[in-house]
Scaffold this motif. Sequence first.
Motif, PDB file in Angstrom:
ATOM      1  N   PHE A 208      98.691  24.175  75.954  1.00 38.07           N
ATOM      2  CA  PHE A 208      98.703  25.095  74.816  1.00 38.07           C
ATOM      3  C   PHE A 208     100.114  25.274  74.270  1.00 38.07           C
ATOM      4  N   LYS A 209     101.078  25.424  75.155  1.00 38.36           N
ATOM      5  CA  LYS A 209     102.459  25.591  74.700  1.00 38.36           C
ATOM      6  C   LYS A 209     102.946  24.335  74.000  1.00 38.36           C
ATOM      7  N   PHE A 210     102.561  23.180  74.480  1.00 38.74           N
ATOM      8  CA  PHE A 210     102.929  21.920  73.830  1.00 38.74           C
ATOM      9  C   PHE A 210     102.356  21.874  72.420  1.00 38.74           C
ATOM     10  N   TYR A 211     101.083  22.205  72.276  1.00 40.33           N
ATOM     11  CA  TYR A 211     100.451  22.208  70.950  1.00 40.33           C
ATOM     12  C   TYR A 211     101.186  23.137  69.998  1.00 40.33           C
ATOM     13  N   TRP A 212     101.372  24.384  70.431  1.00 36.64           N
ATOM     14  CA  TRP A 212     101.923  25.405  69.544  1.00 36.64           C
ATOM     15  C   TRP A 212     103.373  25.116  69.169  1.00 36.64           C
ATOM     16  N   THR A 213     104.139  24.566  70.086  1.00 35.45           N
ATOM     17  CA  THR A 213     105.546  24.274  69.795  1.00 35.45           C
ATOM     18  C   THR A 213     105.682  23.039  68.925  1.00 35.45           C
ATOM     19  N   TRP A 214     104.922  22.008  69.230  1.00 38.48           N
ATOM     20  CA  TRP A 214     105.007  20.766  68.456  1.00 38.48           C
ATOM     21  C   TRP A 214     104.592  21.002  66.996  1.00 38.48           C
ATOM     22  N   ASP A 215     103.586  21.834  66.782  1.00 34.48           N
ATOM     23  CA  ASP A 215     103.087  22.085  65.428  1.00 34.48           C
ATOM     24  C   ASP A 215     103.840  23.191  64.696  1.00 34.48           C
ATOM     25  N   ASP A 216     104.743  23.868  65.375  1.00 34.08           N
ATOM     26  CA  ASP A 216     105.425  25.007  64.764  1.00 34.08           C
ATOM     27  C   ASP A 216     106.266  24.552  63.573  1.00 34.08           C
ATOM     28  N   PHE A 217     106.092  25.232  62.467  1.00 34.99           N
ATOM     29  CA  PHE A 217     106.857  24.935  61.254  1.00 34.99           C
ATOM     30  C   PHE A 217     107.790  26.075  60.864  1.00 34.99           C
ATOM     31  N   PHE A 218     107.320  27.302  61.047  1.00 33.63           N
ATOM     32  CA  PHE A 218     108.079  28.452  60.548  1.00 33.63           C
ATOM     33  C   PHE A 218     109.396  28.643  61.302  1.00 33.63           C
ATOM     34  N   SER A 219     109.367  28.567  62.622  1.00 37.18           N
ATOM     35  CA  SER A 219     110.580  28.816  63.411  1.00 37.18           C
ATOM     36  C   SER A 219     111.668  27.786  63.131  1.00 37.18           C
ATOM     37  N   PRO A 220     111.372  26.479  63.135  1.00 38.04           N
ATOM     38  CA  PRO A 220     112.426  25.524  62.749  1.00 38.04           C
ATOM     39  C   PRO A 220     112.927  25.746  61.324  1.00 38.04           C
ATOM     40  N   LEU A 221     112.036  26.109  60.424  1.00 31.68           N
ATOM     41  CA  LEU A 221     112.453  26.384  59.046  1.00 31.68           C
ATOM     42  C   LEU A 221     113.419  27.557  58.990  1.00 31.68           C
ATOM     43  N   LEU A 222     113.226  28.528  59.870  1.00 32.10           N
ATOM     44  CA  LEU A 222     114.036  29.742  59.862  1.00 32.10           C
ATOM     45  C   LEU A 222     115.412  29.517  60.490  1.00 32.10           C
ATOM     46  N   TYR A 223     115.461  28.750  61.575  1.00 31.52           N
ATOM     47  CA  TYR A 223     116.693  28.675  62.359  1.00 31.52           C
ATOM     48  C   TYR A 223     117.482  27.373  62.180  1.00 31.52           C
ATOM     49  N   LEU A 224     116.849  26.313  61.690  1.00 30.28           N
ATOM     50  CA  LEU A 224     117.524  25.020  61.590  1.00 30.28           C
ATOM     51  C   LEU A 224     117.857  24.721  60.134  1.00 30.28           C
ATOM     52  N   ASN A 225     119.132  24.557  59.848  1.00 32.37           N
ATOM     53  CA  ASN A 225     119.583  24.288  58.478  1.00 32.37           C
ATOM     54  C   ASN A 225     120.015  22.839  58.273  1.00 32.37           C
ATOM     55  N   SER A 226     120.469  22.192  59.316  1.00 32.89           N
ATOM     56  CA  SER A 226     120.946  20.820  59.203  1.00 32.89           C
ATOM     57  C   SER A 226     119.778  19.840  59.233  1.00 32.89           C
ATOM     58  N   PRO A 227     119.758  18.859  58.311  1.00 35.67           N
ATOM     59  CA  PRO A 227     118.672  17.861  58.334  1.00 35.67           C
ATOM     60  C   PRO A 227     118.600  17.087  59.643  1.00 35.67           C
ATOM     61  N   LEU A 229     118.914  18.193  62.558  1.00 37.87           N
ATOM     62  CA  LEU A 229     118.290  19.000  63.608  1.00 37.87           C
ATOM     63  C   LEU A 229     116.819  19.280  63.324  1.00 37.87           C
ATOM     64  N   ALA A 230     116.309  18.786  62.204  1.00 45.45           N
ATOM     65  CA  ALA A 230     114.941  19.096  61.794  1.00 45.45           C
ATOM     66  C   ALA A 230     113.920  18.545  62.782  1.00 45.45           C
ATOM     67  N   THR A 231     112.812  19.270  62.929  1.00 43.98           N
ATOM     68  CA  THR A 231     111.694  18.804  63.745  1.00 43.98           C
ATOM     69  C   THR A 231     110.747  17.979  62.882  1.00 43.98           C
ATOM     70  N   VAL A 232     109.709  17.438  63.502  1.00 46.75           N
ATOM     71  CA  VAL A 232     108.772  16.582  62.773  1.00 46.75           C
ATOM     72  C   VAL A 232     108.079  17.353  61.651  1.00 46.75           C
ATOM     73  N   SER A 233     107.577  18.541  61.969  1.00 46.83           N
ATOM     74  CA  SER A 233     106.868  19.327  60.952  1.00 46.83           C
ATOM     75  C   SER A 233     107.771  19.680  59.785  1.00 46.83           C
ATOM     76  N   LEU A 234     109.010  20.040  60.078  1.00 50.23           N
ATOM     77  CA  LEU A 234     109.963  20.383  59.020  1.00 50.23           C
ATOM     78  C   LEU A 234     110.362  19.136  58.225  1.00 50.23           C
ATOM     79  N   ALA A 235     110.519  18.013  58.888  1.00 46.14           N
ATOM     80  CA  ALA A 235     110.899  16.776  58.202  1.00 46.14           C
ATOM     81  C   ALA A 235     109.807  16.308  57.253  1.00 46.14           C
ATOM     82  N   ILE A 236     108.545  16.425  57.666  1.00 41.83           N
ATOM     83  CA  ILE A 236     107.443  16.027  56.791  1.00 41.83           C
ATOM     84  C   ILE A 236     107.425  16.880  55.530  1.00 41.83           C
TER      85      ILE A 236
END
Length: 284
Positions: A208-227, A229-236
């Motif tokens: 469950f934690k793997f699912y929720w973290t891998w799919d998370d979009f809001f938290s990386p959008l909030l804390y990561l500004n550098s391209p 450092l972007a996660t998959v969801s944010l990069a898409i």
Amino acid sequence: MVGQQRQLQRLRSVILHLFVFGFALIMIYPLAWMLSSSLKDNSEIFINAHQLLPSHFNFNNYINGFKGFAGTSFIVFFKNSLIITLFSVIGTVISSTMVAYGFARIRFRGSRFWFACMMLTMMLPSEVLTIPQYIFFQKIDWINTFLPLIVPSFFGGAFFIFLIIQFLRGIPKELDESATIDGCGRYRIFMQILVPLLVPPIITVSIFKFYWTWDDFFSPLLYLNSPKLATVSLAIKNMSDPTAQTDWGAMFAMSVLSLLPIVAVFIAFQKYIVEGISTTGLKG
């Protein structure tokens, strides 16, 4: 009469299977459409959106998608998501298991009060905590790092703690007492006796934690500004540029690849999900 009853049972079975099959098609259609769109030309994706089979297969979408954006390959985004997800899973499993053991096996002053406080945190909307957490992480200079996405996992999660507690309550306390007589302390009881028995809920928590973290979009959008450092969801999301022409084929191709880790984890550990949830629901 017996023959008629058998025919009715077969008819009900056929109707039930047809209903389930139709419902499964409805559920899987968006995934099939996304997979089909990842193999189409950009001009064909929305013009022939109703056709699942492309007129010709364009595998260049996957090549273009891996190029990423802002000079950063998509492999970097996968690596970032994997780092955040793995450390978050490890932190959640370790902290939630230890806290659950404390609540389930150790009697201390105010244990019921703190347990109630923990359960109340499950009722708090995440939006309530967003601004205070952001201000706190900004004060300690953690913005634009992975730390705000990883460190909170090492303080447990109320849902996961409760799930493990329910499983622990089904394990006889006589095991602890026998180990104490044999000279085991709390640490050895926890690590050598209880943790091996907690494999089903631990795997459930990890999935469950793997699912929720891998799919998370809001938290990386909030804390990561550098391209970089972007996660998959944010990069898409960043691949969609409203000010220029969007390469939709490459965007859908990377969306398909982003689902592969989730599908692989589900196929590999689906029996543990059912076992972990069913045992925690029945025991205690």
